[in-house]
Design a protein around this motif. Structure first.
Motif, PDB file in Angstrom:
ATOM      1  N   VAL A  82      36.644  52.681  39.777  1.00  0.00           N
ATOM      2  CA  VAL A  82      35.400  52.027  40.207  1.00  0.00           C
ATOM      3  C   VAL A  82      35.584  51.598  41.673  1.00  0.00           C
ATOM      4  N   PRO A  83      34.583  51.817  42.530  1.00  0.00           N
ATOM      5  CA  PRO A  83      34.728  51.347  43.917  1.00  0.00           C
ATOM      6  C   PRO A  83      34.867  49.825  43.957  1.00  0.00           C
ATOM      7  N   VAL A  84      35.810  49.350  44.764  1.00  0.00           N
ATOM      8  CA  VAL A  84      36.037  47.908  44.880  1.00  0.00           C
ATOM      9  C   VAL A  84      35.754  47.493  46.317  1.00  0.00           C
ATOM     10  N   THR A  85      34.849  46.552  46.507  1.00  0.00           N
ATOM     11  CA  THR A  85      34.566  46.072  47.863  1.00  0.00           C
ATOM     12  C   THR A  85      34.966  44.609  47.988  1.00  0.00           C
ATOM     13  N   MET A  86      35.133  44.176  49.226  1.00  0.00           N
ATOM     14  CA  MET A  86      35.675  42.833  49.514  1.00  0.00           C
ATOM     15  C   MET A  86      34.625  42.005  50.230  1.00  0.00           C
ATOM     16  N   GLU A  87      34.464  40.762  49.826  1.00  0.00           N
ATOM     17  CA  GLU A  87      33.548  39.858  50.527  1.00  0.00           C
ATOM     18  C   GLU A  87      34.218  38.510  50.770  1.00  0.00           C
ATOM     19  N   ILE A  88      34.237  38.090  52.027  1.00  0.00           N
ATOM     20  CA  ILE A  88      34.548  36.692  52.320  1.00  0.00           C
ATOM     21  C   ILE A  88      33.283  35.921  51.949  1.00  0.00           C
ATOM     22  N   ALA A  89      33.435  34.871  51.145  1.00  0.00           N
ATOM     23  CA  ALA A  89      32.263  34.219  50.551  1.00  0.00           C
ATOM     24  C   ALA A  89      31.231  33.811  51.598  1.00  0.00           C
ATOM     25  N   SER A  90      31.683  33.197  52.694  1.00  0.00           N
ATOM     26  CA  SER A  90      30.716  32.708  53.691  1.00  0.00           C
ATOM     27  C   SER A  90      29.957  33.874  54.320  1.00  0.00           C
ATOM     28  N   ASP A  91      30.636  34.997  54.511  1.00  0.00           N
ATOM     29  CA  ASP A  91      30.000  36.145  55.155  1.00  0.00           C
ATOM     30  C   ASP A  91      28.971  36.795  54.225  1.00  0.00           C
ATOM     31  N   LEU A  92      29.278  36.826  52.939  1.00  0.00           N
ATOM     32  CA  LEU A  92      28.303  37.354  51.974  1.00  0.00           C
ATOM     33  C   LEU A  92      27.026  36.505  52.023  1.00  0.00           C
ATOM     34  N   LEU A  93      27.224  35.192  52.112  1.00  0.00           N
ATOM     35  CA  LEU A  93      26.073  34.285  52.166  1.00  0.00           C
ATOM     36  C   LEU A  93      25.327  34.422  53.485  1.00  0.00           C
ATOM     37  N   ASP A  94      26.059  34.514  54.592  1.00  0.00           N
ATOM     38  CA  ASP A  94      25.418  34.639  55.914  1.00  0.00           C
ATOM     39  C   ASP A  94      24.537  35.883  55.959  1.00  0.00           C
ATOM     40  N   ASP A 116      31.849  27.530  49.529  1.00  0.00           N
ATOM     41  CA  ASP A 116      31.329  28.861  49.870  1.00  0.00           C
ATOM     42  C   ASP A 116      31.408  29.816  48.674  1.00  0.00           C
ATOM     43  N   THR A 117      32.525  29.754  47.974  1.00  0.00           N
ATOM     44  CA  THR A 117      32.721  30.666  46.832  1.00  0.00           C
ATOM     45  C   THR A 117      31.737  30.304  45.713  1.00  0.00           C
ATOM     46  N   LEU A 118      31.540  29.014  45.519  1.00  0.00           N
ATOM     47  CA  LEU A 118      30.612  28.545  44.494  1.00  0.00           C
ATOM     48  C   LEU A 118      29.169  28.945  44.820  1.00  0.00           C
ATOM     49  N   LEU A 119      28.779  28.820  46.082  1.00  0.00           N
ATOM     50  CA  LEU A 119      27.426  29.214  46.477  1.00  0.00           C
ATOM     51  C   LEU A 119      27.249  30.726  46.359  1.00  0.00           C
ATOM     52  N   ALA A 120      28.307  31.470  46.695  1.00  0.00           N
ATOM     53  CA  ALA A 120      28.246  32.928  46.544  1.00  0.00           C
ATOM     54  C   ALA A 120      28.108  33.292  45.068  1.00  0.00           C
ATOM     55  N   LEU A 121      28.758  32.520  44.197  1.00  0.00           N
ATOM     56  CA  LEU A 121      28.638  32.747  42.752  1.00  0.00           C
ATOM     57  C   LEU A 121      27.194  32.507  42.301  1.00  0.00           C
TER      58      LEU A 121
END
Ligand code: UD1
Ligand code: F6R
Length: 371
Positions: A82-94, A116-121
């Motif tokens: 399965v393709p796996v991608t990476m997100e820094i939580a703040s950047d995903l939100l930005d 940041d991780t909680l908000l991304a969740l």
């Protein structure tokens, strides 16, 4: 309780053989007629089908937890397909980046409380993804709000700099890769090698901890430096980022982790006879590429410290002078767990020698609960 140690960070570095054992306890199940080991992650067993069928797995985290996910990404891709991608939580939100119902989003957090991780969740939940937590803290916000997850069971981590949680996170994600990957004839030998490697890992970490004095000696040599670069690639790109993060956050020395494959695209301009550079060059599929990186750094009279597998000292350092740190070799995808230990020790000793607070670095908090 620090026991016989002077600092929590020191204690937590040295207790990794035990914390890794606790992380794996009850999760590698040997048995059945074929003697194969199966991985049991109790919190995920009812969701495994959904994870296997997802279109993409997205890792989300900050700081050290992000680095741990980066270390595990290659083995999860290899075993799951399965393709796996990476997100820094703040950047995903930005970016308000796209997250879909067909995604599995994996939130990695030691504290389980990082804002940041909680908000991304919350954002991923709104978008309908299956949300999986990997946390060290039972009852934390991330553990409660995810659909399912795995506790890493590393024990309380007191030092602000994350050490034992990092290695336990990688081990949980390697077990996740085995669980998601499932058994096929074609990957049987690889799976067995990883399982054997997991069983051996605590003793290999005990072995690499014997480098303590050698790393203290190296710290003495680097005590007055302004800056330190760390080059890694493949499984150990994460080791470079995490080693540099440890050094900068506790010893307050500037340090950057870099992807060795990017060296010629800019960082090479920094190389001279003064700037210390750590190159991670343990034995794996990228080894010959790292040997060529070392040669190019030698050609520019770079001041090299090479981390290599036991027995490789002569072949990594031919044609130049460098300081070599030999570490025990383990299955390639588990090597980041061993390789980070000397860098944790280096960061620790540099900090003590430079007279800074190891357990509570300037300006930092253990759990970042504000954005
Ligand atoms: C669980 C027990 C453990 C017991 C074992 C025996 C707990 C916390 N764990 O461990 O004490 O020894 O069974 O079978 O009681 N979860 C999330 N998000 C997260 C982390 C976990 O939703 O970020 C959920 C899991 O999906 C699971 C539960 O929390 O439902 C417990 O997870 P975990 O402790 O990893 O499960 P086990 O290893 O089975
Ligand atoms: C570095 C460090 C931080 C944390 C980051 C995420 O040593 O501790 O980079 O890793 O703040 O924290 P958690 O994992 O609690 O979400």
């Amino acid at each position: 309780n620090k026991g016989r140690y002077e600092h929590y960070m020191q204690k937590e570095i040295h207790e990794q053989p035990e914390s890794l054992t606790t992380t794996m306890r009850g999760r590698l199940i040997q048995g059945g007629s074929c003697k194969a080991t199966t991985v049991l992650l109790g919190g995920l067993k009812d969701h495994m089908k959904t994870i296997r069928r997802s279109r993409r797995i997205v890792f989300v985290g900050c700081g050290t937890s992000y680095n741990a996910a980066l270390a595990a990404r290659p083995i999860l891709e290899e075993l799951s397909g399965v393709p796996v991608t990476m997100e820094i939580a703040s950047d995903l939100l930005d970016r308000q980046g796209p997250i879909y119902r067909e995604d599995t989003a994996v939130f990695v957090s030691q504290s389980g409380e990082t804002a940041d991780t909680l908000l991304a969740l919350e954002y991923a939940l709104e978008n309908g993804a299956l949300c999986v937590g990997i946390t060290n803290t039972v009852g934390s916000a991330i553990a409660r709000k995810t659909h399912c997850g795995v506790h890493i069971n590393a024990g309380a981590e007191i030092g602000v700099a994350s050490t034992k949680a990092y290695t336990s996170q990688i081990v949980v994600m390697a077990m996740l890769a085995l669980a998601v990957g499932g058994d096929t004839i074609s990957n049987q030998a690889r799976r067995e090698a990883i399982v054997d490697g997991l069983y051996d890992l605590p003793s290999k970490v005990r072995e690499v901890l014997k480098l303590d004095n050698e790393m203290k000696d190296l710290a003495k040599q680097l005590i007055a430096e302004q800056s330190l670069l760390v080059f890694g690639r493949g499984y150990n790109y994460a080791t470079a980022l995490e080693g540099a993060l440890k050094v900068k956050e506790v010893s307050l020395m500037h340090s950057e982790g870099m992807l060795a494959g990017e060296m010629k695209h800019g960082p090479l301009a920094l190389v001279d006879e003064n700037l210390p550079i750590i190159v991670i060059a343990t034995h794996d599929a990228c080894f010959s590429k790292q040997q060529s990186v070392i040669q190019q750094l030698h050609a520019r009279r770079g001041r090299l410290i090479v981390v290599c597998s036991k027995g490789d000292a002569a072949s990594v350092c031919s044609g130049g002078s460098c300081r070599v740190i030999e570490v025990p070799q383990v299955e390639d995808c588990l090597q980041p767990v061993v390789n980070i230990v000397p860098l944790q020790l280096l960061a620790y000793h540099l900090t003590v020698l430079r007279g800074h607070n190891v357990d509570q670095p300037r300006n930092l908090a253990k759990s970042v609960t504000t954005q």
